[in-house]
Design an enzyme around this catalytic site. Structure first.
Site, PDB file in Angstrom:
ATOM      1  N   TYR A 173       0.863  -1.186   0.000  1.00 24.60           N
ATOM      2  CA  TYR A 173       0.000   0.000   0.000  1.00 24.60           C
ATOM      3  C   TYR A 173       0.897   1.233   0.000  1.00 24.60           C
ATOM      4  CZ  TYR A 173      -3.531   3.387   1.598  1.00 24.60           C
ATOM      5  OH  TYR A 173      -4.374   4.463   1.708  1.00 24.60           O
ATOM      6  N   ASP A 186       9.328   2.805  -0.403  1.00 26.14           N
ATOM      7  CA  ASP A 186       8.322   3.518   0.379  1.00 26.14           C
ATOM      8  C   ASP A 186       8.575   3.184   1.848  1.00 26.14           C
ATOM      9  OD1 ASP A 186       6.173   4.576   1.638  1.00 26.14           O
ATOM     10  OD2 ASP A 186       4.641   3.655   0.366  1.00 26.14           O
ATOM     11  N   LYS A 188       4.645   9.554   8.620  1.00 23.44           N
ATOM     12  CA  LYS A 188       4.462   9.067   9.993  1.00 23.44           C
ATOM     13  C   LYS A 188       5.436   9.689  11.000  1.00 23.44           C
ATOM     14  CE  LYS A 188       2.141   5.079   8.292  1.00 23.44           C
ATOM     15  NZ  LYS A 188       0.747   4.844   8.512  1.00 23.44           N
TER      16      LYS A 188
HETATM   17  N1  PMP Z   1       2.919   4.287   2.216  1.00 24.10           N
HETATM   18  C1  PMP Z   1       2.880   3.391   3.198  1.00 24.10           C
HETATM   19  C2  PMP Z   1       3.896   2.294   3.237  1.00 24.10           C
HETATM   20  C3  PMP Z   1       1.903   3.483   4.190  1.00 24.10           C
HETATM   21  O1  PMP Z   1       1.871   2.581   5.161  1.00 24.10           O
HETATM   22  C4  PMP Z   1       0.972   4.535   4.137  1.00 24.10           C
HETATM   23  C5  PMP Z   1      -0.115   4.709   5.161  1.00 24.10           C
HETATM   24  N2  PMP Z   1      -0.293   3.754   6.078  1.00 24.10           N
HETATM   25  C6  PMP Z   1       1.062   5.448   3.080  1.00 24.10           C
HETATM   26  C7  PMP Z   1       2.053   5.298   2.137  1.00 24.10           C
HETATM   27  C8  PMP Z   1       0.098   6.588   2.975  1.00 24.10           C
HETATM   28  O2  PMP Z   1       0.335   7.506   3.988  1.00 24.10           O
HETATM   29  P1  PMP Z   1      -0.835   8.502   4.452  1.00 24.10           P
HETATM   30  O3  PMP Z   1      -1.888   7.670   5.081  1.00 24.10           O
HETATM   31  O4  PMP Z   1      -0.134   9.434   5.395  1.00 24.10           O
HETATM   32  O5  PMP Z   1      -1.315   9.203   3.237  1.00 24.10           O
END
Ligand code: PMP
Length: 431
Positions: free
Chosen positions: A145, A240, A268
């Site tokens: 994701y 990511d 985060k």
């Molecule tokens: N990339 C990863 C690996 C994530 O875990 C998340 C959210 N859990 C995101 C992108 C998206 O981040 P956000 O919810 O702050 O938009």
């Protein structure tokens, strides 16, 4: 049974005016049954709901609260920033300090741009990779994701997987065609796909340690193999690290596995709990971003003073206290050993995946290495476990397909409480 009448009443009100009653899908307890709890406050290792119930928090805002909730240095930094006005829309000293700090801690990052969420970070990184290479297609891994950008809602993990919409309606056919997917941990599949689409792939993006189909580590040599393929074919390799950055080590997964991507996305922890994301990497690529170069990306609240203050306080603490990672890993190992004993004791078809302070108890006897094996989990049994843990005051992520995150506020006594709750819960659900 806990009294959750205020949470229940709030959820009824919320459903009238917010789709599904929540502002992000996984917060609804749809996958595990029951109504979501409305949280009033949190301190250290504990969450408190609107009815005054206390829970040990194993989500920690899905990662960022690595020091525990309301950590004094972070709180103080935000207060100080607030008193000077929460936003200017002009450059600040804190942004310079933040960029220097990120570049000093994340091995492959030479220049970095701040944004407001993980989603923004990944969407921007993909645009930059496309602009830089002049190619359109991207490769992503099934079950990973990367936020809710159109290009990523193809075989997506997290809530998209939990609710059965890994390919979201609303994503145009053209966008979907530009996103190619392969199973995680399968180098051969990547090689074949790259061969078939020679000269057309702009970027390969992955979570170097997956959190969003539950925790799934990379097989030995996998990240190195991807690095080689991307270098050979001029593909921008994007890690990511929105979840893994500053969590698995000071320098994220790339430091832990010693593999350098071309671009890294972050989120985060770098916001200390405030809404922040960032993308960065090789100078030659990042210098193609506006106003240094032609690839456009912008943000009114990007580099926001309060968010920078919170993130700086958090990152400085992590940089100055490297021992924190050993402590977190020690707590994780202790809890996981406890869970392993319970799996044997109750003869459960369960397997645990774990890297540092991220872990998932999968209700399957298969070794979970990718999307297909993650999906062999018994999600109904997971739902029962979730409810049993919640009733004993332990708050897990409300889906089998998520990782749990520990905070440094979880000491031995609290870890014992988690293990005890799990023992009672497993006994209850396997009766
Ligand atoms: N990339 C990863 C690996 C994530 O875990 C998340 C959210 N859990 C995101 C992108 C998206 O981040 P956000 O919810 O702050 O938009």
């Amino acid at each position: 049974m806990k009294n959750i009448s205020r949470s229940t009443a709030l959820f009824e009100r919320a459903k009238q005016f917010i789709p599904g009653g929540v502002n992000s899908p996984v917060r609804a307890f749809k996958a595990v049954g029951g109504n979501p709890l409305f949280i009033k406050k949190a301190k250290g290792a504990y969450l408190y709901d609107e009815d005054g119930n206390e829970y040990v928090d194993l989500i920690n805002s899905w990662g960022p609260m690595i020091l525990g909730h309301a950590y004094p240095a972070v709180e103080e930094a935000v207060r100080e920033a607030l008193s000077c006005s929460p936003s200017f829309g002009a450059p600040t000293a804190r942004e310079v300090e933040m960029a220097e700090l990120i570049c000093s801690m994340i091995p492959s990052v030479e220049k970095v741009r701040m944004v407001n969420s993980g989603t923004e970070a990944t969407m921007s990184a993909i645009r930059v990779a496309r602009g830089f290479t002049g190619r359109d297609k991207i490769i992503k891994m099934e079950g990973c994701y990367h936020g809710h950008g159109d290009s990523f809602l193809i075989s997506a993990g997290s809530g998209a997987l939990t609710f059965g919409y890994p390919d979201s309606p609303g994503v145009t056919k053209g966008t979907a065609l530009d996103t190619l997917t392969v199973p995680f941990n399968d180098l051969n599949a990547v090689e074949l796909l790259v061969e078939k689409n020679a000269g057309q792939i702009a970027a390969l993006i992955l979570e170097p340690v997956v959190g969003n189909m539950g925790c799934v580590p990379p097989a030995e040599g996998y990240l190195e193999g991807l690095r080689k393929i991307c270098s050979k074919s001029g593909i921008v390799l994007i890690f990511d690290e929105v979840m893994t950055g500053f969590r698995l080590s000071q320098g994220g997964a790339q430091q832990l596995y010693n593999v350098k991507p071309d671009l890294t996305t972050l989120g985060k922890i770098i916001g200390g709990g405030l809404p922040v994301g960032a993308y960065g990497g090789k100078r030659e690529i990042m210098d193609s971003v506006s106003p240094a170069g032609p690839i456009y990306q912008a943000g009114t609240l990007s580099g926001n003073p309060m968010a920078m203050a919170a993130g700086l306080a958090m990152l400085k603490h992590l940089k100055d206290n490297p021992g924190i990672y050993d402590a977190l890993n020690g707590t994780a190992n202790f809890i996981i050993q406890g869970l392993q004993k319970q799996i044997s004791k109750y003869r459960l078809s369960c397997s645990i995946n774990h890297v540092g302070s991220m872990f998932t108890l999968f209700f399957t006897d298969k070794k979970v290495i990718d999307f297909a094996s993650a999906k062999t989990s018994d999600t109904v049994l997971f739902g029962k476990y979730f409810q049993a843990m919640l009733s004993r005051g332990v708050y897990l992520a409300p889906s089998q397909y998520e990782a749990l995150f520990l905070s440094a506020a979880i000491d031995k006594t609290i870890a014992d409480r988690i293990i005890q709750a799990s023992n009672e819960s497993l006994e209850e659900i396997t009766k």
